[in-house]
Design a protein around this motif. Structure first.
Motif, PDB file in Angstrom:
ATOM      1  N   ASN A 138       0.854  -1.199   0.000  1.00  0.00           N
ATOM      2  CA  ASN A 138       0.000   0.000   0.000  1.00  0.00           C
ATOM      3  C   ASN A 138       0.885   1.242   0.000  1.00  0.00           C
ATOM      4  OD1 ASN A 138      -2.229   1.643   0.074  1.00  0.00           O
ATOM      5  ND2 ASN A 138      -2.651   1.328   2.268  1.00  0.00           N
ATOM      6  N   SER A 139       1.635   1.376  -1.080  1.00  0.00           N
ATOM      7  CA  SER A 139       2.481   2.568  -1.209  1.00  0.00           C
ATOM      8  C   SER A 139       1.608   3.792  -1.478  1.00  0.00           C
ATOM      9  CB  SER A 139       3.502   2.378  -2.330  1.00  0.00           C
ATOM     10  OG  SER A 139       2.852   2.189  -3.559  1.00  0.00           O
ATOM     11  N   GLN A 140       2.021   4.920  -0.966  1.00  0.00           N
ATOM     12  CA  GLN A 140       1.320   6.197  -1.100  1.00  0.00           C
ATOM     13  C   GLN A 140      -0.032   6.185  -0.387  1.00  0.00           C
ATOM     14  OE1 GLN A 140       1.096   7.127  -5.271  1.00  0.00           O
ATOM     15  NE2 GLN A 140       3.330   6.966  -5.573  1.00  0.00           N
ATOM     16  N   SER A 141      -0.296   5.072   0.375  1.00  0.00           N
ATOM     17  CA  SER A 141      -1.543   4.970   1.149  1.00  0.00           C
ATOM     18  C   SER A 141      -2.768   5.207   0.273  1.00  0.00           C
ATOM     19  CB  SER A 141      -1.533   5.969   2.320  1.00  0.00           C
ATOM     20  OG  SER A 141      -0.461   5.707   3.185  1.00  0.00           O
ATOM     21  N   ARG A 142      -2.768   4.617  -0.919  1.00  0.00           N
ATOM     22  CA  ARG A 142      -3.892   4.778  -1.843  1.00  0.00           C
ATOM     23  C   ARG A 142      -5.090   3.916  -1.471  1.00  0.00           C
ATOM     24  NH1 ARG A 142      -3.079   9.408  -4.713  1.00  0.00           N
ATOM     25  NH2 ARG A 142      -0.975   9.448  -5.604  1.00  0.00           N
ATOM     26  N   PHE A 143      -4.864   2.892  -0.612  1.00  0.00           N
ATOM     27  CA  PHE A 143      -5.928   1.939  -0.313  1.00  0.00           C
ATOM     28  C   PHE A 143      -6.164   1.899   1.186  1.00  0.00           C
ATOM     29  CE2 PHE A 143      -4.006   0.619  -4.263  1.00  0.00           C
ATOM     30  CZ  PHE A 143      -5.090   0.329  -5.078  1.00  0.00           C
ATOM     31  N   SER A 144      -7.400   1.559   1.509  1.00  0.00           N
ATOM     32  CA  SER A 144      -7.781   1.372   2.898  1.00  0.00           C
ATOM     33  C   SER A 144      -8.844   0.283   2.944  1.00  0.00           C
ATOM     34  CB  SER A 144      -8.303   2.662   3.523  1.00  0.00           C
ATOM     35  OG  SER A 144      -9.499   3.073   2.838  1.00  0.00           O
ATOM     36  N   LEU A 145      -9.073  -0.220   4.176  1.00  0.00           N
ATOM     37  CA  LEU A 145     -10.050  -1.276   4.375  1.00  0.00           C
ATOM     38  C   LEU A 145     -11.170  -0.762   5.255  1.00  0.00           C
ATOM     39  CD1 LEU A 145      -7.732  -4.358   4.983  1.00  0.00           C
ATOM     40  CD2 LEU A 145      -9.303  -4.061   3.082  1.00  0.00           C
ATOM     41  N   GLN A 146     -12.391  -1.019   4.793  1.00  0.00           N
ATOM     42  CA  GLN A 146     -13.580  -0.748   5.591  1.00  0.00           C
ATOM     43  C   GLN A 146     -14.236  -2.089   5.871  1.00  0.00           C
ATOM     44  OE1 GLN A 146     -15.986   2.056   3.455  1.00  0.00           O
ATOM     45  NE2 GLN A 146     -14.423   3.673   3.454  1.00  0.00           N
ATOM     46  N   GLY A 147     -13.747  -2.724   6.963  1.00  0.00           N
ATOM     47  CA  GLY A 147     -14.162  -4.093   7.229  1.00  0.00           C
ATOM     48  C   GLY A 147     -13.485  -4.999   6.226  1.00  0.00           C
ATOM     49  N   ALA A 148     -14.277  -5.758   5.451  1.00  0.00           N
ATOM     50  CA  ALA A 148     -13.724  -6.648   4.433  1.00  0.00           C
ATOM     51  C   ALA A 148     -13.663  -5.989   3.066  1.00  0.00           C
ATOM     52  CB  ALA A 148     -14.561  -7.927   4.348  1.00  0.00           C
ATOM     53  N   VAL A 149     -14.068  -4.697   2.952  1.00  0.00           N
ATOM     54  CA  VAL A 149     -14.126  -3.996   1.659  1.00  0.00           C
ATOM     55  C   VAL A 149     -12.830  -3.232   1.462  1.00  0.00           C
ATOM     56  CG1 VAL A 149     -15.375  -2.329   0.265  1.00  0.00           C
ATOM     57  CG2 VAL A 149     -16.620  -3.852   1.807  1.00  0.00           C
ATOM     58  N   LEU A 150     -12.198  -3.457   0.290  1.00  0.00           N
ATOM     59  CA  LEU A 150     -10.990  -2.735  -0.073  1.00  0.00           C
ATOM     60  C   LEU A 150     -11.402  -1.483  -0.849  1.00  0.00           C
ATOM     61  CD1 LEU A 150      -7.875  -2.613  -0.248  1.00  0.00           C
ATOM     62  CD2 LEU A 150      -8.053  -3.911  -2.379  1.00  0.00           C
ATOM     63  N   VAL A 151     -10.980  -0.298  -0.392  1.00  0.00           N
ATOM     64  CA  VAL A 151     -11.378   0.985  -0.961  1.00  0.00           C
ATOM     65  C   VAL A 151     -10.142   1.683  -1.496  1.00  0.00           C
ATOM     66  CG1 VAL A 151     -12.465   3.206  -0.502  1.00  0.00           C
ATOM     67  CG2 VAL A 151     -13.325   1.137   0.628  1.00  0.00           C
ATOM     68  N   HIS A 152     -10.294   2.247  -2.749  1.00  0.00           N
ATOM     69  CA  HIS A 152      -9.224   3.041  -3.342  1.00  0.00           C
ATOM     70  C   HIS A 152      -9.546   4.515  -3.116  1.00  0.00           C
ATOM     71  CE1 HIS A 152      -7.241   5.201  -6.760  1.00  0.00           C
ATOM     72  NE2 HIS A 152      -6.223   4.509  -6.273  1.00  0.00           N
ATOM     73  N   ASN A 153      -8.624   5.257  -2.531  1.00  0.00           N
ATOM     74  CA  ASN A 153      -8.806   6.667  -2.222  1.00  0.00           C
ATOM     75  C   ASN A 153      -7.958   7.495  -3.185  1.00  0.00           C
ATOM     76  OD1 ASN A 153     -10.401   6.047   0.093  1.00  0.00           O
ATOM     77  ND2 ASN A 153      -8.507   5.548   1.177  1.00  0.00           N
TER      78      ASN A 153
ATOM     79  N   LEU B  58      10.075   8.274   5.044  1.00  0.00           N
ATOM     80  CA  LEU B  58      11.107   8.955   4.241  1.00  0.00           C
ATOM     81  C   LEU B  58      11.442   8.158   2.994  1.00  0.00           C
ATOM     82  CD1 LEU B  58      13.476  10.218   7.087  1.00  0.00           C
ATOM     83  CD2 LEU B  58      11.838  11.554   5.760  1.00  0.00           C
ATOM     84  N   LEU B  59      11.505   6.838   3.136  1.00  0.00           N
ATOM     85  CA  LEU B  59      11.822   6.009   1.972  1.00  0.00           C
ATOM     86  C   LEU B  59      10.712   6.081   0.929  1.00  0.00           C
ATOM     87  CD1 LEU B  59      13.726   3.962   0.669  1.00  0.00           C
ATOM     88  CD2 LEU B  59      12.518   2.149   1.901  1.00  0.00           C
ATOM     89  N   LEU B  60       9.457   6.022   1.382  1.00  0.00           N
ATOM     90  CA  LEU B  60       8.343   6.105   0.429  1.00  0.00           C
ATOM     91  C   LEU B  60       8.272   7.463  -0.246  1.00  0.00           C
ATOM     92  CD1 LEU B  60       5.583   4.169   2.427  1.00  0.00           C
ATOM     93  CD2 LEU B  60       6.851   3.396   0.422  1.00  0.00           C
ATOM     94  N   LEU B  61       8.502   8.547   0.524  1.00  0.00           N
ATOM     95  CA  LEU B  61       8.494   9.892  -0.086  1.00  0.00           C
ATOM     96  C   LEU B  61       9.580  10.028  -1.135  1.00  0.00           C
ATOM     97  CD1 LEU B  61       7.792  12.155   3.033  1.00  0.00           C
ATOM     98  CD2 LEU B  61       6.242  11.618   1.142  1.00  0.00           C
ATOM     99  N   GLY B  62      10.764   9.514  -0.812  1.00  0.00           N
ATOM    100  CA  GLY B  62      11.841   9.604  -1.808  1.00  0.00           C
ATOM    101  C   GLY B  62      11.526   8.807  -3.048  1.00  0.00           C
ATOM    102  N   LEU B  63      10.982   7.604  -2.883  1.00  0.00           N
ATOM    103  CA  LEU B  63      10.640   6.773  -4.040  1.00  0.00           C
ATOM    104  C   LEU B  63       9.528   7.418  -4.866  1.00  0.00           C
ATOM    105  CD1 LEU B  63      11.085   4.109  -5.540  1.00  0.00           C
ATOM    106  CD2 LEU B  63       9.415   3.043  -4.018  1.00  0.00           C
ATOM    107  N   GLY B  64       8.518   7.996  -4.195  1.00  0.00           N
ATOM    108  CA  GLY B  64       7.433   8.662  -4.951  1.00  0.00           C
ATOM    109  C   GLY B  64       7.914   9.874  -5.718  1.00  0.00           C
ATOM    110  N   TRP B  65       8.804  10.633  -5.102  1.00  0.00           N
ATOM    111  CA  TRP B  65       9.328  11.809  -5.803  1.00  0.00           C
ATOM    112  C   TRP B  65      10.125  11.391  -7.028  1.00  0.00           C
ATOM    113  CZ3 TRP B  65      14.327  13.209  -6.859  1.00  0.00           C
ATOM    114  CH2 TRP B  65      14.535  14.476  -7.407  1.00  0.00           C
ATOM    115  N   PHE B  66      10.909  10.329  -6.892  1.00  0.00           N
ATOM    116  CA  PHE B  66      11.709   9.861  -8.028  1.00  0.00           C
ATOM    117  C   PHE B  66      10.810   9.367  -9.157  1.00  0.00           C
ATOM    118  CE2 PHE B  66      13.802   6.301 -10.189  1.00  0.00           C
ATOM    119  CZ  PHE B  66      14.889   6.982 -10.760  1.00  0.00           C
TER     120      PHE B  66
END
Length: 802
Positions: free
Chosen positions: A606-621, A711-719
């Protein structure tokens, strides 16, 4: 030459029927140093025996310690004369040797009597006369002329004796003379005035056939003293028993005088008695057994007392020694030992053993029998009736110490005066040590155990948790056996399919493997009990059994949830700033369908925290909270951990994999779509379910790990954003005039990959611009709500429903 008796010394030491009589051997006085007196052989396996000479009576150094050698599996002992041996029957004609024989723990003592006999063919001088110092005699100066002064004892008859030394005056008052009988005569002039003088006489003894020997006789002349030796006591009779051993004190005489010495002057030689020269103690020198020597019943002794320096000053005392008959022989019994073994189930009154006894002193006399117990001290299990040993009470080996061997003695008394008994004592072992005391016939009865009872146990129920570990102790089977030793039982389980085992020694029941409450909730086991070591026959066993029940309780969560499908691949068309339900994770526990409570957590991808769970439902934000919106599609491989929840422990989990392809939204897109892709049956991945233990790290470690990961995720996303922006600018610059998008044929894609639906791909059109104007819709999708298919234009976002 040694005259040996036909029986060996060993028999005299170990055969009980001989009653420890003194054994005699006759030895000639001509035997010299190193001569063998007695040889004997015996067995002593597996020990190394010893044979000792304890003492000799009268004391002498004429006998060597007995030797002991091993020859062809037996031991040979020898008695020999020492290097100082000079046997002389006229001096001492009887010796008593006390021997001790040891074989392992068995110690036996015996007596050997040695009789020294005269050798008529002995052609040599013996005693002090033949020694370098010679024989010394003392005479008074007032001795009568031509009277005998000394009698020389010669070894044989027919010897001629001559004085060979010079006897000329002024050294001699006159010549001494010696006759053929060995008597030395005083000079015819007498010895008056010769006091304090010493005369040395060399004497030649000539035998027949030119044989001879020499000796020296020294005559000391003593002055006459005014004192006179006398005995204060009168003559008396002394009575002694015939069982006195040689060396026993008979009487003691005392004479008045100065430096008095004593000697027996009649009878000469005295075979049965001797007197100490200094203290006048009269002792026995030989056994006084009237049965073998009837002449020993009455002995008249004449004792002479004289002064050592004035032997002519003397006195004599006569007394009589009467030897009284003694009831010497104890009763003789056959067998001398009663040893047997009987089982503990022997009925009362059963005959055990019998024996017969006689009195050697008075055959046919009435004997008295008494049964004495030694171990146990007051046993009543045996009784004696008319010389027959019987069982008197019930024999029981089922109590501690009750089945030991019974040791007793039968006391046999004769009617002699005084009453004599024969006693032997048995120890706890199989070997016997006889002791000549007032007396017993040893009795050894071993009561052997019999296995009479079968072992028993009580059925029991044990309860165990489902999650109990192997080797857990569940309980014990308590077996009992009335035979002694009590509870000597071995345990076993009949059959071996159940995951349980019982300890063969103490009956403890242990768990061997895992339990499954859902598969089996109860077990019934048959425990076999076999006794041992409770019978004389080691192969005799009895057995019993009982049933134990093991109930599995407290259902434990031991199955992890399973997700269907465990692997999903989805394509999502999403626009900026909107949330979209991607999929629902469906999990259950097949073995426990009642478990419905689960917890869900994204643990990876879940890089960039694009996904979350609402119970058993996977949601894309798609909220504008993260990095800039990408212009190209992006793939996320999400790992979702599903753990069961609720009160049951432990909490088991599994991990589901969801691959999501995100296609970025364009202004001309009229709808957002999701394409679901499942794994074909031939490519179904292998799922591994594992029970994990939750780890709760320290707070500082969580903080450091979170900051580092961010910090690692921010650097990878910026790249990645920088790389995508550069690539977009290059493409727009080079192909902007002619770029177009073309939709691949959905039917072709379905034909090539069965079961898959690919996301629309952007391609550069090969048709002219006129064709592009006719086909405004270059993409195809499916509405997630209605499920209808539609075409859309990627530039304008226009759509057309199909």
């Amino acid at each position: 030459m040694v005259l040996l008796r036909p029986l060996a010394l060993l028999l005299a030491l170990v055969v009980s029927e001989l009653y420890c009589l003194s054994w005699f051997i006759d030895v000639s006085e001509s035997q010299g140093p190193g001569a063998t007196l007695q040889s004997f052989s015996f067995n002593c396996s597996p020990y190394i025996p010893t044979l000792e000479l304890l003492h000799v009576q009268p004391p002498t150094t004429f006998f060597n310690p007995p030797s002991l050698t091993r020859w062809q599996g037996t031991y040979v002992g020898k008695m020999t004369l020492s290097s100082s041996a000079r046997l002389d029957a006229l001096t001492v004609n009887h010796y008593e040797l006390q021997l001790r024989f040891t074989c392992g723990n068995q110690v036996t003592e015996g007596r050997l009597s040695v009789n020294v006999q005269r050798d008529p063919n002995r052609d040599q001088c013996a005693g002090r006369f033949a020694s370098p110092a010679g024989e010394i005699i003392q005479v008074r100066e007032t001795v009568t002329p031509r009277t005998p002064l000394y009698t020389l004892l010669l070894p044989g008859q027919g010897a001629q004796m001559n004085i060979t030394s010079a006897q000329d005056p002024p050294y001699f008052p006159g010549p001494f003379s010696i006759d053929g009988q060995g008597q030395l005569w005083a000079p015819s002039q007498g010895l008056k005035g010769q006091a304090q003088k010493v005369f040395q006489l060399q004497i030649l003894v000539t035998f027949g056939q030119g044989r001879s020997c020499r000796g020296m006789l020294t005559v000391k002349v003593l002055p006459v003293s005014s004192s006179q030796v006398s005995f204060p006591q009168q003559a008396q009779n002394i009575t002694i028993p015939e069982n006195l051993v040689p060396g026993s004190k008979v009487a003691q005489v005392h004479a008045r005088g100065f430096d008095v010495r004593y000697e027996i002057v009649s009878p000469v030689p005295c075979r049965l008695f001797s007197i100490a020269r200094v203290d006048g103690v009269v002792r026995t020198t030989a056994p006084l057994e009237l049965a073998q020597a009837p002449d020993a019943a009455v002995t008249r002794l004449r004792v002479k007392a004289f002064e050592r320096l004035r032997p002519w000053d003397s006195a004599e005392l006569d007394f009589q020694v009467d030897v009284q008959s003694v009831n010497r022989w104890p009763p003789r019994c056959l067998p001398a030992l009663l040893a047997t073994q009987i089982p503990e189930t022997t009925p009362v009154g059963t005959f055990v053993n019998t024996f017969t006894c006689t009195d050697p002193d008075s055959p046919g006399s009435t004997l008295d029998y008494q049964l004495l117990f030694h171990s146990p001290a007051s046993a009543s299990s045996l009784c004696l009736r008319d010389g027959v040993l019987e069982v008197n009470d019930t024999l029981d080996c089922d109590a501690p110490g009750a089945c030991l061997q019974h040791t007793a003695s039968i006391l046999v008394l004769d009617s002699g005066q005084p009453p004599m008994t024969r006693q032997g004592r048995a120890n706890q072992a199989s070997s016997l040590t006889f002791k000549w005391l007032p007396a017993e016939v040893p009795v050894l009865v071993m009561v052997t155990p019999v296995n009479e009872f079968s072992p028993t146990c009580v059925s029991r129920t044990f309860r165990v948790r489902e999650d109990a570990r192997p080797h857990t102790l569940l309980g014990s089977v308590m077996g009992t056996d009335l035979d002694y030793p009590h509870d000597s039982i071995e345990y076993s389980i009949s059959g071996g399919s159940a995951p349980f085992a019982v300890d063969s020694l103490n009956g403890e029941v242990h768990l061997l493997g895992p339990l499954d409450y859902e598969m089996q909730k109860s077990y019934r086991l048959t425990v076999l009990l076999t006794d041992h070591s409770q019978d004389q026959d080691p192969t005799c066993h009895r057995s019993g059994s009982c049933t134990i029940t093991i109930e599995v309780e407290q259902d434990v969560n031991d199955h992890a949830p399973e997700c269907e499908p465990p692997f999903q691949e989805l394509t999502v068309y999403a626009h900026l700033g909107r949330s979209l339900e991607v999929t629902t994770v469906s999990c259950r526990v097949a073995q426990e369908p009642q478990r419905l409570a689960f917890s869900y957590r994204i643990v990876g991808g879940n890089s960039q925290s694009r996904f979350s769970l609402q119970g058993a439902v996977l949601v894309h934000n798609d909220l504008m909270l993260g990095p800039p919106w990408p212009e190209q599609s992006h793939t996320y491989e999400l790992l979702i951990r599903v753990a069961d929840a609720g009160p049951s422990t432990p909490h088991l989990s599994t991990t589901a994999t969801v691959i999501v392809h995100i296609v970025p939204w364009r202004a001309s897109t009229g709808a957002t779509s999701i394409h679901r892709t499942t794994v074909p049956s031939r490519m179904t991945p292998l799922l591994v379910t594992d029970t994990e233990v939750f780890w709760q790290p320290e707070p500082w470690f969580v903080v450091v790990l979170t900051v580092t990961s961010a910090l690692l995720l921010l650097g990878l996303g910026w790249f990645l954003s920088w790389l995508l922006r550069g690539l977009t600018q290059v493409l727009q610059t080079s192909s902007k005039p002619t770029q177009a998008l073309l939709l691949n044929s959905i039917q072709g894609t379905k034909g090539s990959i069965e079961g898959f639906v690919e996301a629309p791909r952007m391609e550069t059109p090969q048709a002219p611009s006129s064709v592009m104007s006719l086909h405004h819709f270059d993409g195809r999708a499916q509405d997630s709500r209605t499920g209808r298919d539609y075409l859309f234009n990627t530039h304008t976002g226009a759509r057309r429903w199909l």
